[in-house]
Design a protein around this motif. Structure first.
Motif, PDB file in Angstrom:
ATOM      1  N   GLY A   1       4.518  -3.485 -19.150  1.00  0.00           N
ATOM      2  CA  GLY A   1       4.137  -2.967 -17.748  1.00  0.00           C
ATOM      3  C   GLY A   1       4.109  -3.047 -16.362  1.00  0.00           C
ATOM      4  O   GLY A   1       4.491  -3.892 -15.927  1.00  0.00           O
ATOM      5  N   CYS A   2       3.645  -1.971 -15.391  1.00  0.00           N
ATOM      6  CA  CYS A   2       3.400  -2.027 -13.877  1.00  0.00           C
ATOM      7  C   CYS A   2       2.184  -1.423 -14.231  1.00  0.00           C
ATOM      8  O   CYS A   2       1.834  -0.494 -14.728  1.00  0.00           O
ATOM      9  CB  CYS A   2       4.685  -2.825 -13.493  1.00  0.00           C
ATOM     10  N   VAL A   3       2.203  -1.249 -12.430  1.00  0.00           N
ATOM     11  CA  VAL A   3       0.745  -0.829 -12.101  1.00  0.00           C
ATOM     12  C   VAL A   3       2.175   0.033 -10.845  1.00  0.00           C
ATOM     13  O   VAL A   3       2.082  -1.269  -9.454  1.00  0.00           O
ATOM     14  CB  VAL A   3      -0.221  -1.515 -11.515  1.00  0.00           C
ATOM     15  N   LEU A   4       1.907   1.151 -10.308  1.00  0.00           N
ATOM     16  CA  LEU A   4       1.725   2.316  -9.487  1.00  0.00           C
ATOM     17  C   LEU A   4       1.341   2.717  -9.187  1.00  0.00           C
ATOM     18  O   LEU A   4       0.396   3.352  -8.796  1.00  0.00           O
ATOM     19  CB  LEU A   4       3.698   2.623 -10.221  1.00  0.00           C
ATOM     20  N   VAL A   5       0.649   1.997  -7.317  1.00  0.00           N
ATOM     21  CA  VAL A   5      -0.504   2.155  -6.791  1.00  0.00           C
ATOM     22  C   VAL A   5       0.162   2.611  -5.352  1.00  0.00           C
ATOM     23  O   VAL A   5       1.091   2.505  -4.727  1.00  0.00           O
ATOM     24  CB  VAL A   5      -0.976   0.926  -6.527  1.00  0.00           C
ATOM     25  N   ASP A   6      -0.322   3.931  -5.104  1.00  0.00           N
ATOM     26  CA  ASP A   6      -0.846   4.083  -3.551  1.00  0.00           C
ATOM     27  C   ASP A   6      -1.171   3.220  -3.323  1.00  0.00           C
ATOM     28  O   ASP A   6      -1.949   2.374  -2.995  1.00  0.00           O
ATOM     29  CB  ASP A   6      -1.573   5.328  -3.519  1.00  0.00           C
ATOM     30  N   VAL A   7      -1.020   3.392  -1.153  1.00  0.00           N
ATOM     31  CA  VAL A   7      -1.340   1.865  -0.788  1.00  0.00           C
ATOM     32  C   VAL A   7      -2.358   2.319  -0.011  1.00  0.00           C
ATOM     33  O   VAL A   7      -3.085   1.520   0.345  1.00  0.00           O
ATOM     34  CB  VAL A   7       0.132   1.708   0.146  1.00  0.00           C
ATOM     35  N   ARG A   8      -2.948   3.301  -0.462  1.00  0.00           N
ATOM     36  CA  ARG A   8      -4.331   4.148   0.198  1.00  0.00           C
ATOM     37  C   ARG A   8      -5.089   5.214  -0.559  1.00  0.00           C
ATOM     38  O   ARG A   8      -4.191   5.630  -1.059  1.00  0.00           O
ATOM     39  CB  ARG A   8      -4.123   5.099   1.655  1.00  0.00           C
ATOM     40  N   LEU A   9      -5.993   4.547  -0.838  1.00  0.00           N
ATOM     41  CA  LEU A   9      -7.017   4.925  -2.130  1.00  0.00           C
ATOM     42  C   LEU A   9      -8.190   5.139  -1.516  1.00  0.00           C
ATOM     43  O   LEU A   9      -8.789   4.555  -0.829  1.00  0.00           O
ATOM     44  CB  LEU A   9      -7.016   4.350  -3.444  1.00  0.00           C
ATOM     45  N   PRO A  10      -9.650   5.981  -2.286  1.00  0.00           N
ATOM     46  CA  PRO A  10     -10.680   6.845  -2.135  1.00  0.00           C
ATOM     47  C   PRO A  10     -10.908   5.225  -1.875  1.00  0.00           C
ATOM     48  O   PRO A  10     -12.416   5.199  -0.269  1.00  0.00           O
ATOM     49  CB  PRO A  10     -10.997   7.556  -2.734  1.00  0.00           C
ATOM     50  N   ASP A  11     -11.038   4.133  -2.769  1.00  0.00           N
ATOM     51  CA  ASP A  11     -11.944   3.606  -2.500  1.00  0.00           C
ATOM     52  C   ASP A  11     -11.015   1.788  -2.438  1.00  0.00           C
ATOM     53  O   ASP A  11     -11.810   0.482  -3.254  1.00  0.00           O
ATOM     54  CB  ASP A  11     -12.409   3.302  -4.055  1.00  0.00           C
ATOM     55  N   GLY A  12      -9.757   2.360  -1.263  1.00  0.00           N
ATOM     56  CA  GLY A  12      -9.468   0.552  -1.098  1.00  0.00           C
ATOM     57  C   GLY A  12      -7.813   0.562  -1.356  1.00  0.00           C
ATOM     58  O   GLY A  12      -7.559   2.065  -0.602  1.00  0.00           O
ATOM     59  N   ASN A  13      -6.726  -0.006  -0.751  1.00  0.00           N
ATOM     60  CA  ASN A  13      -5.693   0.139  -0.435  1.00  0.00           C
ATOM     61  C   ASN A  13      -5.776  -0.751  -1.709  1.00  0.00           C
ATOM     62  O   ASN A  13      -5.728  -1.881  -3.085  1.00  0.00           O
ATOM     63  CB  ASN A  13      -5.253  -0.337   0.344  1.00  0.00           C
ATOM     64  N   GLY A  14      -3.839  -1.285  -1.529  1.00  0.00           N
ATOM     65  CA  GLY A  14      -2.787  -1.518  -2.366  1.00  0.00           C
ATOM     66  C   GLY A  14      -2.923  -3.687  -2.344  1.00  0.00           C
ATOM     67  O   GLY A  14      -2.963  -3.783  -3.613  1.00  0.00           O
ATOM     68  N   LEU A  15      -3.514  -3.455  -0.808  1.00  0.00           N
ATOM     69  CA  LEU A  15      -4.439  -4.591  -1.107  1.00  0.00           C
ATOM     70  C   LEU A  15      -5.094  -5.809  -1.343  1.00  0.00           C
ATOM     71  O   LEU A  15      -5.601  -6.705  -2.622  1.00  0.00           O
ATOM     72  CB  LEU A  15      -3.825  -5.683   0.535  1.00  0.00           C
ATOM     73  N   ASP A  16      -6.064  -4.727  -2.379  1.00  0.00           N
ATOM     74  CA  ASP A  16      -7.468  -4.350  -2.675  1.00  0.00           C
ATOM     75  C   ASP A  16      -7.105  -4.552  -3.880  1.00  0.00           C
ATOM     76  O   ASP A  16      -7.943  -4.994  -5.431  1.00  0.00           O
ATOM     77  CB  ASP A  16      -8.712  -3.522  -2.158  1.00  0.00           C
ATOM     78  N   LEU A  17      -6.312  -3.488  -4.429  1.00  0.00           N
ATOM     79  CA  LEU A  17      -6.093  -4.172  -5.396  1.00  0.00           C
ATOM     80  C   LEU A  17      -5.215  -4.896  -6.418  1.00  0.00           C
ATOM     81  O   LEU A  17      -5.745  -5.678  -6.983  1.00  0.00           O
ATOM     82  CB  LEU A  17      -4.969  -2.438  -6.006  1.00  0.00           C
ATOM     83  N   GLN A  18      -4.461  -5.384  -5.908  1.00  0.00           N
ATOM     84  CA  GLN A  18      -3.507  -6.597  -6.393  1.00  0.00           C
ATOM     85  C   GLN A  18      -4.782  -7.869  -5.983  1.00  0.00           C
ATOM     86  O   GLN A  18      -5.295  -8.538  -7.263  1.00  0.00           O
ATOM     87  CB  GLN A  18      -2.975  -7.278  -5.442  1.00  0.00           C
ATOM     88  N   ALA A  19      -6.093  -8.042  -4.910  1.00  0.00           N
ATOM     89  CA  ALA A  19      -7.196  -9.083  -5.406  1.00  0.00           C
ATOM     90  C   ALA A  19      -7.677  -8.965  -6.368  1.00  0.00           C
ATOM     91  O   ALA A  19      -8.453 -10.116  -6.859  1.00  0.00           O
ATOM     92  CB  ALA A  19      -7.971  -9.365  -4.094  1.00  0.00           C
ATOM     93  N   ARG A  20      -8.013  -7.559  -6.676  1.00  0.00           N
ATOM     94  CA  ARG A  20      -9.370  -7.451  -7.253  1.00  0.00           C
ATOM     95  C   ARG A  20      -8.806  -7.528  -9.233  1.00  0.00           C
ATOM     96  O   ARG A  20      -9.354  -8.212  -9.999  1.00  0.00           O
ATOM     97  CB  ARG A  20      -9.943  -5.774  -7.405  1.00  0.00           C
ATOM     98  N   MET A  21      -7.486  -7.202  -9.455  1.00  0.00           N
ATOM     99  CA  MET A  21      -6.603  -7.551 -10.448  1.00  0.00           C
ATOM    100  C   MET A  21      -6.445  -8.868 -10.576  1.00  0.00           C
ATOM    101  O   MET A  21      -6.536  -9.720 -11.856  1.00  0.00           O
ATOM    102  CB  MET A  21      -5.053  -6.894 -10.002  1.00  0.00           C
ATOM    103  N   VAL A  22      -6.614  -9.492  -9.760  1.00  0.00           N
ATOM    104  CA  VAL A  22      -6.886 -11.196 -10.199  1.00  0.00           C
ATOM    105  C   VAL A  22      -7.475 -11.310 -10.673  1.00  0.00           C
ATOM    106  O   VAL A  22      -8.069 -12.189 -11.217  1.00  0.00           O
ATOM    107  CB  VAL A  22      -6.009 -12.513  -8.965  1.00  0.00           C
ATOM    108  N   ALA A  23      -9.069 -11.062  -9.843  1.00  0.00           N
ATOM    109  CA  ALA A  23     -10.106 -11.517 -10.430  1.00  0.00           C
ATOM    110  C   ALA A  23     -10.975 -10.912 -11.508  1.00  0.00           C
ATOM    111  O   ALA A  23     -11.444 -11.529 -12.372  1.00  0.00           O
ATOM    112  CB  ALA A  23     -11.327 -10.903  -9.509  1.00  0.00           C
ATOM    113  N   HIS A  24     -10.338  -9.511 -12.164  1.00  0.00           N
ATOM    114  CA  HIS A  24     -10.294  -9.707 -13.617  1.00  0.00           C
ATOM    115  C   HIS A  24      -9.299 -10.030 -14.047  1.00  0.00           C
ATOM    116  O   HIS A  24      -8.952  -9.520 -15.247  1.00  0.00           O
ATOM    117  CB  HIS A  24     -10.157  -8.513 -13.537  1.00  0.00           C
TER     118      HIS A  24
END
Length: 207
Positions: free
Chosen positions: A48-71
């Motif tokens: 599958g994949c992750v479809l994400v808005d670039v701006r979110l209340p608790d971060g942005n797409g770049l934050d998500l990518q970094a946290r996904m790698v960490a998890h």
């Protein structure tokens, strides 16, 4: 199993609309209103994949990518962006995102991006499964068989391995044959390639 698409967006109506569209394409979906809820959610081991808005209340797409790698979440990411956020989306792609889609998202653009992302994830999962299987074969070797494998695949002859390990050459041949069978290596060249793959994953084959 059908591919699973994670939709991460704080807009409930958009999540519902995207989910309905993706399900009409025979994909399963899970929707998440924030990065945190996505990271906390159970994620089945499915392509599958992750479809994400670039701006979110608790971060942005770049934050998500970094946290996904960490998890340890390695699924491909597709960024959804408004016209004012294209520069950030380009940075996200440079950080590993598969694609970015400009809102309002066109159906065909979504389909093309998701198809490419899922294909990438299938390749990743297939490679991961192959490495897991290879590690399982290696785990079945005895300590002595691992020593013989390490030396033989570095280029030593049976008699040199025997001298190195203080064994008879006949014993080395027995361990070599058994190790190759357990590793499912039909030739020495194939055995060397398997050793290289394991060595690249820090199995300590060199002695």
């Amino acid at each position: 199993m059908s591919p699973l698409i994670h939709i991460v967006d704080d807009d409930h109506q958009l999540r519902q609309a995207l989910g309905g569209l993706l399900r009409s394409m025979d994909y399963d979906t899970m929707d998440h209103p924030s990065i945190e809820t996505f990271l906390r959610a159970d994620k089945p081991a499915r392509p599958g994949c992750v479809l994400v808005d670039v701006r979110l209340p608790d971060g942005n797409g770049l934050d998500l990518q970094a946290r996904m790698v960490a998890h340890g979440v390695l699924q491909p990411v597709i960024i959804m962006t408004g016209y004012g956020d294209i520069a950030m989306s380009v940075r996200a792609m440079k950080a590993g995102a598969v694609d970015f889609l400009t809102k309002p998202v066109r159906d065909q653009d979504l389909f093309d991006a998701v198809t490419a992302a899922i294909e990438r994830d299938r390749t990743r999962l297939g490679r991961q499964q192959g490495e897991t299987e290879l590690e399982g074969r290696y785990a079945r070797l005895s300590p002595r068989e691992r020593e013989v494998m390490a030396l033989v695949t570095q280029g030593l002859l049976n008699k040199q391995v025997a001298a190195e390990l203080c064994l008879s050459e006949a014993t080395v041949k027995t361990h070599r044959k058994s190790a190759m069978q357990k590793m499912k290596a039909r030739t020495l060249a194939e055995w060397v390639r398997l050793a290289d793959r394991l060595g690249a994953r820090d199995h300590g084959l060199k002695v």
